[in-house]
Design a protein around this motif. Structure first.
Motif, short mmCIF file in Angstrom:
data_model
loop_
_atom_site.label_atom_id
_atom_site.label_comp_id
_atom_site.label_asym_id
_atom_site.label_seq_id
_atom_site.Cartn_x
_atom_site.Cartn_y
_atom_site.Cartn_z
N ARG A 47 -0.46 -10.04 -0.92
CA ARG A 47 0.16 -8.74 -1.23
C ARG A 47 -0.29 -7.73 -0.18
O ARG A 47 -1.24 -7.96 0.55
CB ARG A 47 -0.26 -8.29 -2.62
N TRP A 48 0.40 -6.58 -0.15
CA TRP A 48 -0.02 -5.51 0.73
C TRP A 48 -1.11 -4.69 0.07
O TRP A 48 -1.16 -4.55 -1.15
CB TRP A 48 1.15 -4.58 1.06
N LEU A 85 -2.19 -0.70 -3.98
CA LEU A 85 -1.69 -2.07 -3.96
C LEU A 85 -0.24 -2.17 -4.42
O LEU A 85 0.38 -3.22 -4.27
CB LEU A 85 -2.53 -2.95 -4.90
N THR A 86 0.30 -1.11 -4.98
CA THR A 86 1.54 -1.27 -5.73
C THR A 86 2.72 -0.45 -5.22
O THR A 86 3.85 -0.75 -5.59
CB THR A 86 1.31 -0.89 -7.21
N ARG A 87 2.52 0.58 -4.43
CA ARG A 87 3.65 1.45 -4.07
C ARG A 87 3.73 1.67 -2.57
O ARG A 87 2.82 2.24 -1.97
CB ARG A 87 3.52 2.79 -4.79
N SER A 102 8.69 -0.89 9.12
CA SER A 102 7.50 -0.13 8.78
C SER A 102 7.20 -0.24 7.29
O SER A 102 8.10 -0.43 6.48
CB SER A 102 7.64 1.35 9.17
N VAL A 103 5.93 -0.14 6.97
CA VAL A 103 5.47 -0.09 5.58
C VAL A 103 4.56 1.13 5.48
O VAL A 103 3.59 1.26 6.23
CB VAL A 103 4.68 -1.35 5.19
N MET A 104 4.91 2.04 4.56
CA MET A 104 4.13 3.26 4.42
C MET A 104 3.61 3.39 2.99
O MET A 104 4.35 3.17 2.03
CB MET A 104 4.99 4.47 4.76
N CYS A 105 2.35 3.73 2.87
CA CYS A 105 1.73 3.91 1.56
C CYS A 105 2.34 5.11 0.86
O CYS A 105 2.44 6.19 1.44
CB CYS A 105 0.23 4.09 1.74
N ARG A 106 2.75 4.94 -0.41
CA ARG A 106 3.32 6.06 -1.16
C ARG A 106 2.24 7.06 -1.61
O ARG A 106 2.55 8.18 -1.96
CB ARG A 106 4.03 5.55 -2.42
N ARG A 162 -2.73 1.21 8.46
CA ARG A 162 -3.74 0.26 7.96
C ARG A 162 -3.23 -0.50 6.75
O ARG A 162 -3.98 -0.75 5.80
CB ARG A 162 -5.05 1.00 7.64
N ILE A 163 -1.98 -0.87 6.76
CA ILE A 163 -1.45 -1.71 5.70
C ILE A 163 -1.85 -3.14 6.02
O ILE A 163 -1.49 -3.68 7.06
CB ILE A 163 0.08 -1.59 5.59
#
Ligand SMILES: [Zn+2]
Length: 92
Positions: A14-15, A23-25, A60-64, A71-72
């Motif tokens: 998981r991310w 961990l979830t959004r 891209s993956v961005m933390c909500r 740093r994902i």
């Protein structure tokens, strides 16, 4: 493990945001190439009856939670957790 910056987690991973631990959004920007089976009614209305993903790339993956995307990381999923327990982090 693929070498691109944003690999998609597999069944056992998981991310995780390395900054805040989220961990979830995540906001995920991705491009997909798909082959679709378009089924038209006699009136000419299309309906996508089947979709096959030919290629997929995560841009891209961005933390909500904290907005970071640098740093994902991919971590292992906890063993024994059910899908219902995945969102224990709550809302900020
Ligand atoms: Zn974060």
């Amino acid at each position: 493990m693929p070498t691109e910056a944003f690999a998609i987690p597999g069944p056992g991973s998981r991310w995780r945001c390395g900054h805040c631990g989220n961990l979830t959004r995540f906001d995920v920007t991705r491009t997909r190439t798909v082959t679709e089976y378009w089924h038209f009614t006699m009136a000419g209305e299309p309906e996508v009856a089947e979709t096959t993903v030919v290629a997929e790339e995560v841009a891209s993956v961005m933390c909500r939670w904290c907005g970071a995307s640098d740093r994902i990381e991919i971590v292992d999923r906890p063993t024994g957790a059910t899908p219902d327990e995945k969102d224990l982090g709550g809302t900020p």
